[in-house]
Design a protein around this motif. Structure first.
Motif, mmCIF file in Angstrom:
data_model
loop_
_atom_site.group_PDB
_atom_site.id
_atom_site.type_symbol
_atom_site.label_atom_id
_atom_site.label_comp_id
_atom_site.label_asym_id
_atom_site.label_seq_id
_atom_site.Cartn_x
_atom_site.Cartn_y
_atom_site.Cartn_z
ATOM 1 N N THR A 21 -2.228 0.396 -2.111
ATOM 2 C CA THR A 21 -1.625 0.323 -0.786
ATOM 3 C C THR A 21 -1.074 1.683 -0.382
ATOM 4 O OG1 THR A 21 0.394 -0.371 -1.860
ATOM 5 C CG2 THR A 21 -0.986 -2.093 -0.910
ATOM 6 N N MET A 22 -0.986 2.564 -1.353
ATOM 7 C CA MET A 22 -0.429 3.886 -1.046
ATOM 8 C C MET A 22 -1.514 4.801 -0.488
ATOM 9 S SD MET A 22 2.481 5.293 -1.278
ATOM 10 C CE MET A 22 2.191 6.968 -1.840
ATOM 11 N N PRO A 23 -1.120 5.758 0.287
ATOM 12 C CA PRO A 23 -2.109 6.732 0.736
ATOM 13 C C PRO A 23 -2.548 7.538 -0.473
ATOM 14 C CG PRO A 23 0.084 7.481 1.240
ATOM 15 C CD PRO A 23 0.220 6.077 0.747
ATOM 16 N N PHE C 14 -6.356 7.100 8.570
ATOM 17 C CA PHE C 14 -6.786 6.941 7.171
ATOM 18 C C PHE C 14 -8.281 7.166 7.164
ATOM 19 C CE2 PHE C 14 -2.938 4.213 6.857
ATOM 20 C CZ PHE C 14 -2.288 4.981 5.917
ATOM 21 N N LYS C 17 -10.377 6.187 10.226
ATOM 22 C CA LYS C 17 -9.748 5.078 10.926
ATOM 23 C C LYS C 17 -8.381 5.508 11.478
ATOM 24 C CE LYS C 17 -8.115 0.434 10.021
ATOM 25 N NZ LYS C 17 -7.920 -0.559 8.972
ATOM 26 N N VAL C 19 -4.870 4.767 12.749
ATOM 27 C CA VAL C 19 -3.917 3.655 12.668
ATOM 28 C C VAL C 19 -2.796 3.825 13.697
ATOM 29 C CG1 VAL C 19 -2.302 2.436 11.184
ATOM 30 C CG2 VAL C 19 -4.465 3.239 10.257
ATOM 31 N N PRO C 38 0.344 -7.888 15.163
ATOM 32 C CA PRO C 38 -0.371 -8.665 14.148
ATOM 33 C C PRO C 38 -0.509 -7.855 12.860
ATOM 34 C CG PRO C 38 -1.687 -8.395 16.157
ATOM 35 C CD PRO C 38 -0.513 -7.515 16.287
ATOM 36 N N SER C 39 -0.840 -8.543 11.795
ATOM 37 C CA SER C 39 -1.014 -7.857 10.511
ATOM 38 C C SER C 39 -2.135 -6.839 10.608
ATOM 39 C CB SER C 39 -1.353 -8.863 9.423
ATOM 40 O OG SER C 39 -0.209 -9.603 9.131
ATOM 41 N N GLY C 40 -1.952 -5.729 9.920
ATOM 42 C CA GLY C 40 -2.986 -4.700 9.904
ATOM 43 C C GLY C 40 -2.948 -3.783 11.105
ATOM 44 N N MET C 41 -1.921 -3.924 11.952
ATOM 45 C CA MET C 41 -1.844 -3.096 13.150
ATOM 46 C C MET C 41 -1.141 -1.765 12.897
ATOM 47 S SD MET C 41 -3.107 -3.672 16.049
ATOM 48 C CE MET C 41 -4.262 -4.922 16.558
ATOM 49 N N GLY C 42 -0.638 -1.581 11.687
ATOM 50 C CA GLY C 42 -0.016 -0.306 11.389
ATOM 51 C C GLY C 42 1.500 -0.314 11.462
ATOM 52 N N LYS C 43 2.102 -1.484 11.381
ATOM 53 C CA LYS C 43 3.563 -1.536 11.436
ATOM 54 C C LYS C 43 4.186 -0.865 10.216
ATOM 55 C CE LYS C 43 3.669 -6.041 11.529
ATOM 56 N NZ LYS C 43 2.217 -6.336 11.397
ATOM 57 N N SER C 44 3.675 -1.242 9.041
ATOM 58 C CA SER C 44 4.219 -0.622 7.834
ATOM 59 C C SER C 44 3.958 0.871 7.849
ATOM 60 C CB SER C 44 3.577 -1.235 6.587
ATOM 61 O OG SER C 44 3.840 -2.611 6.553
ATOM 62 N N THR C 45 2.767 1.241 8.282
ATOM 63 C CA THR C 45 2.432 2.659 8.347
ATOM 64 C C THR C 45 3.412 3.405 9.241
ATOM 65 O OG1 THR C 45 0.128 2.022 8.059
ATOM 66 C CG2 THR C 45 0.560 4.266 8.814
#
Ligand code: ADP
Ligand code: MG
Lengths: 301, 274, 329
Positions: A21-23, C14, C17, C19, C38-45
């Motif tokens: 999950t890490m870059p 990434f 891609k 994000v 939604p999940s996978g939209m880059g919130k955590s990023t």
């Protein structure tokens, strides 16, 4: 040691798909952390090896020459290489045979399994020199524990180091002890990966134990055995302490030949550089094929 | 494969296990025989008895009092410690870095390390020994430096497996909590990865304890225990030597049996076993 | 006006891609900002880049007027609670909470005082000497929160902190979190995919779509007047119905309406009932129109397969998926 290398190859394809999950992509600055280790192996491994190759073309006086190589031919290089090859092949066959039996017993759930596993793994912890010493006592030129048996059974004692082939055989036999446990562990991990349902299916189809072994176990184990054997082959080819202790320099294997030249005089060191170079290229060529083929094979699966 | 508890149907299995056990125990038995059977009995008959006709501690006592054992054993211990320590000093940072740079790139480095590792010890040892002689390293320090070559790739690989198994957010959390990289390493990453680090240390230690090629070539005198043993064996002081061998083999056997759990559980897969 | 946090045109890729795509967002002092997507939209990023553990490909991060884009995480003084809490398993609860204080070199006495204080506030004083692996999900969440709060940072980033809890605990934790934030007056940036959380926690909600903020405002605003059809169909328990404008004579546009914005009647738009669900506020009728599913709320039960008609009391008009007009508000 080689067991882990084997695992590395085996997990190649899984590693390939691994997505943390890490870059991980643009953190090349972290290569700085690897540099000390890289420098270390370069300075102490690649540099000396290159030095060996370079000096193999020098005479003690410092001029360029091929005479080290031609001298090697005179001193029995070819026979040493052939003998090394024979010992390697013999040792691998013996170890594979024993290891297969051990692994097949280790996967069976039975009372005493742990004791059995521990017992056969003990030699792995024994120093090569100790192991060599023990076998030198078993196969002494005169007497020895092996001959005790033979005499007790009413036969004439055997002089184990009388001929080149019997000496090599002794080395092959002595080598099973320390190295079989690792081969057994490799095969064990391969066997535990085979699904029991295949065996159940074969059983219901009426296949007997022998049929099951030859039509299920062996074919499924073959790739793992191939990788294990190829990797073990490298270390068999480098076998040194064992022949040195048990049979000395007679007949020489490639490593003992190198060591003998190294010990003899400062001039013959250049012969050992030349022999080293030959050994180096044999091993590196072989290792590249193994990694390349083995890696590709696991990639495909 | 179902658990088959009846002795009868398992008979071939037990017979096989017994035969193999004998094959693998016999050399150890011989070592014990040589060690504990009174030397004269062994010496007088060219064909030594398979069943001990007597029992003695004399060989062991003799070995410890007449041979100078403390030197080689202490040196072996130091060398093993140095090799283990070097493995960690070089292996932990390398594994940390490899875990960060992406699996594909990391694999290339690991292949490189293992490929270098396959270089025959004797090929590397001779030029090293010649160079070390000039540098004044023809001693146990030189031996330790060279032996590290044998264990470094494996150590990196094992520690890397440990790092891969750690949730990467632990390190991130530490950074966010205000720790710089060395502190994160020391307080979080190393303690969290201690079992892999311990296994790497033990395997390095064991390999060094056993290592002969580098030791005999780089430091033929005042060397480690295997080299000393080799010298005794060639000088035919076998009974003392075997006593010596047995007593210093026992701890290593224990380590091997302990490590068996790890070896059998396939934990050396770079943290990627299922 | 000065902002607590300003994100300016953040870019993150990434590989190929993208994000985060020119994402900009301003957060006020003391605000509870929920980033919803939604999940996978880059919130955590997004949070990772703000806190500094993920390098940016472009853009600027300004905290309290200071550009922190190039600072390493430990120098930013921003706290973050990770999705899985990332408690240090080698330390007990007390040591976990004390860790950030230790890192800034606080004395033992100060550490002790602060840890006990925050543990009291979060009701984990009893668990202080427990091993973190033995804690329940709710306790873990509190410990993670305590660890973030204890050193009094400039900003708090929370990555779906309640998503690992079971429903009941989550409800309570939500209430407490909101109360705590209001009492302490901290600035929170909270990311989630859960609208209920956004609705009950946020001062303002920023909806994340395709790597940038598609709309920002109080939850009710987003619900009532989504600026794009995407926000309309993302926000709300039932997505906003989006149908072709020709139905009511607005060619070339789309109209959007919430299930409750309709009147049942004898004329208007006709549909066939495919599903009828009873709810507290009436009955939800589900059907399809031109291949799109629509949902309306009426007061009477209808048989499945029967036809019914409804008219629009209120609707929004979208052209090219952007809001152009509101009717009947
Ligand atoms: N280290 C990474 N390498 C490659 N892609 C990643 C990485 N981290 C996240 N992504 C991708 O970026 C996108 C956004 O991820 P994330 O920020 O975790 O989304 P969210 O938190 O909204 O669920 C996902 O498609 C994910 O696959
Ligand atoms: Mg997320």
């Amino acid at each position: 040691m080689y067991y882990i290398k084997f695992h590395f190859l085996q997990t190649f394809n899984r590693i390939k798909d691994y997505d943390g999950t890490m870059p991980k992509s643009h953190n090349l600055k972290y290569i700085a952390f690897i540099i000390p280790a890289l420098v270390y192996v370069s300075a102490l491994s690649i540099f000396p090896a290159a030095l060996s190759v370079y000096r193999s073309f020098l005479s003690p006086g410092g001029s360029y020459t091929f005479s080290n190589y031609s001298a090697l031919l005179h001193y029995g290089l070819v026979k040493a290489l052939i003998d090394t090859m024979l010992v390697s092949i013999g040792a691998l066959i013996l170890q594979l045979f024993l290891a297969l039996f051990i692994a097949m017993i280790m996967v069976k759930p039975f009372k005493g399994n742990r004791l059995f596993s521990s017992l056969v793994i003990i030699p792995y912890g024994i120093s090569t020199v100790v192991s060599a010493f023990i076998f030198s006592q078993i196969f002494s030129a005169v007497g020895g524990y092996a001959n005790s048996f033979i005499v007790d059974l009413g036969f004439r004692p055997i002089d184990w180091v009388a001929t080149s082939s019997s000496s090599l055989s002794v080395v092959v036999i002595a080598d099973y002890w320390k190295n079989t446990p690792l081969v057994a562990l490799i095969l064990f991990s391969g066997l535990s990966g085979l699904s029991p349902s295949m065996y159940e299916a074969a059983k219901t189809d009426g296949a007997g134990a022998f049929r099951r072994f030859f039509s299920i176990t062996l074919p499924n184990l073959a790739p793992i055995m191939a990788i294990a054997l190829l990797i073990r082959g490298v270390s068999e080819f480098n076998i040194f302490a064992l022949p040195l202790v048990i049979i000395g320099y007679n007949p020489p294997l490639i490593t003992t030949l190198i060591y003998e030249f190294y010990q003899t005089s400062s001039a013959t060191i250049y012969y050992s550089y030349a022999a080293s170079t030959i050994l180096l290229f044999i091993i590196l060529g072989y290792a590249s094929i193994v990694l390349w083929k083995g890696g590709a094979k696991t990639y495909e699966r | 494969m179902s658990v088959n508890s009846s002795w009868k149907s398992n008979l071939p299995l037990y017979i096989g296990a017994l035969i193999l056990s004998i094959i693998f125990f016999y050399p150890l038995y011989v070592l014990i025989l040589i060690t504990f059977v009174p030397a004269p009995l062994n010496n007088l008959s060219p064909y030594p008895p398979q069943i001990p006709p007597g029992f003695t501690f004399y060989n062991i006592i003799q070995a410890y009092s007449s041979l100078n054992l403390t030197g080689p054993v202490t040196r072996s211990f130091y060398v093993a410690m140095m090799v283990g320590g070097l493995s960690l000093a070089l292996g932990i940072p390398a594994a940390y870095g490899l875990n960060k740079i992406g699996v594909r790139t990391a694999n290339k480095f690991i292949i490189f390390f293992f490929l270098i590792n396959m270089m025959p010890g004797i090929v590397v040892a001779i030029p090293i020994s010649v160079e070390f002689l000039k540098l004044g390293l023809s001693n146990i320090y030189g031996v330790a430096l060279a032996q590290e070559l044998v264990v470094l790739p494996l150590s990196i690989f094992i520690i890397l497996g440990g790092f891969r198994a750690l949730p990467s957010d632990l390190e991130n959390q530490a950074r966010v909590d205000g720790a710089n990289l060395p502190t994160t390493m020391y307080r979080i990453l190393i303690p969290m990865n201690r079992s892999a680090i311990l296994v790497a240390f033990l395997l390095s230690w064991m390999t060094s304890w056993d290592e002969f090629t580098y030791a005999v070539i780089i430091s033929p005198v005042k060397s480690t225990f295997p080299v000393q043993l080799y010298n005794y064996v060639t000088r035919a002081v076998s009974f003392e030597a075997s006593a010596f061998a047995l007593t210093f083999t026992i701890p290593v056997i224990i380590v091997a049996v302990v490590l068996q759990k790890y070896l059998k559980s396939q934990s050396f897969t770079g943290g990627l076993s299922s | 006006m000065t902002y607590k946090l300003q994100l300016q045109e953040l870019e993150k890729k990434f590989g190929s891609k993208s994000v985060l795509n020119r994402l900009s967002l301003d957060v006020e002092e003391g605000e509870f900002m929920v980033v919803l997507g939604p999940s996978g939209m880059g919130k955590s990023t997004l949070l990772r880049t703000v806190v500094g553990i993920e390098p940016l490909d472009g853009g600027k991060i300004v905290v309290d007027g200071e550009d922190v884009t190039r600072l390493p995480p430990h120098k930013r003084n921003i706290a973050m609670v990770f999705q899985n809490y990332a408690l240090y398993p080698n330390m007990n609860v007390y040591k976990n909470i004390a860790f950030p204080l230790k890192m800034i070199g606080e004395s033992r006495d100060v550490i002790d005082k602060k840890v006990n204080e925050i543990a009291g506030t979060l009701k984990i004083a009893d668990a202080l000497h427990q091993n973190v692996t033995t804690l329940s999900g709710g306790q873990k969440q509190r410990v993670a929160l305590a660890r973030a709060l204890v050193r009094n940072p400039k900003l708090f980033l929370l990555d779906e902190p309640l998503s690992n809890l079971d429903a009941r605990v989550r409800y309570d934790a939500r209430q407490e979190l909101r109360k705590l934030q209001q009492e302490l007056g901290h600035t929170f940036i909270y990311v989630t995919h859960d609208q209920t959380e956004a609705q009950s926690l946020a001062d303002r909600v920023a909806v994340l779509h395709n790597g940038s903020v598609e709309q920002i405002g109080p939850y009710d605003d987003l619900y009532e007047r989504p600026e794009t059809t995407w926000v309309g169909s993302f926000i709300g328990e039932y997505p906003m119905n989006i149908i072709d404008g020709s139905v009511i004579g607005r060619e070339g546009s789309q109209i959007g309406f919430r299930p409750s914005w309709v009147n049942e009647g004898n004329d208007g738009i006709q549909l066939t009932v495919q599903l009828c669900q009873a709810a507290e506020s009436g009955f939800f009728i589900m059907s399809t129109m031109d291949g799109k599913s629509i949902t309306i709320r009426v007061q009477k039960r209808h048989k499945i397969g029967s036809t019914m008609k409804f008219s629009l009391r209120r609707y929004n008009v979208y052209t090219d998926n952007r809001l152009v007009e509101e009717f009947g508000k």
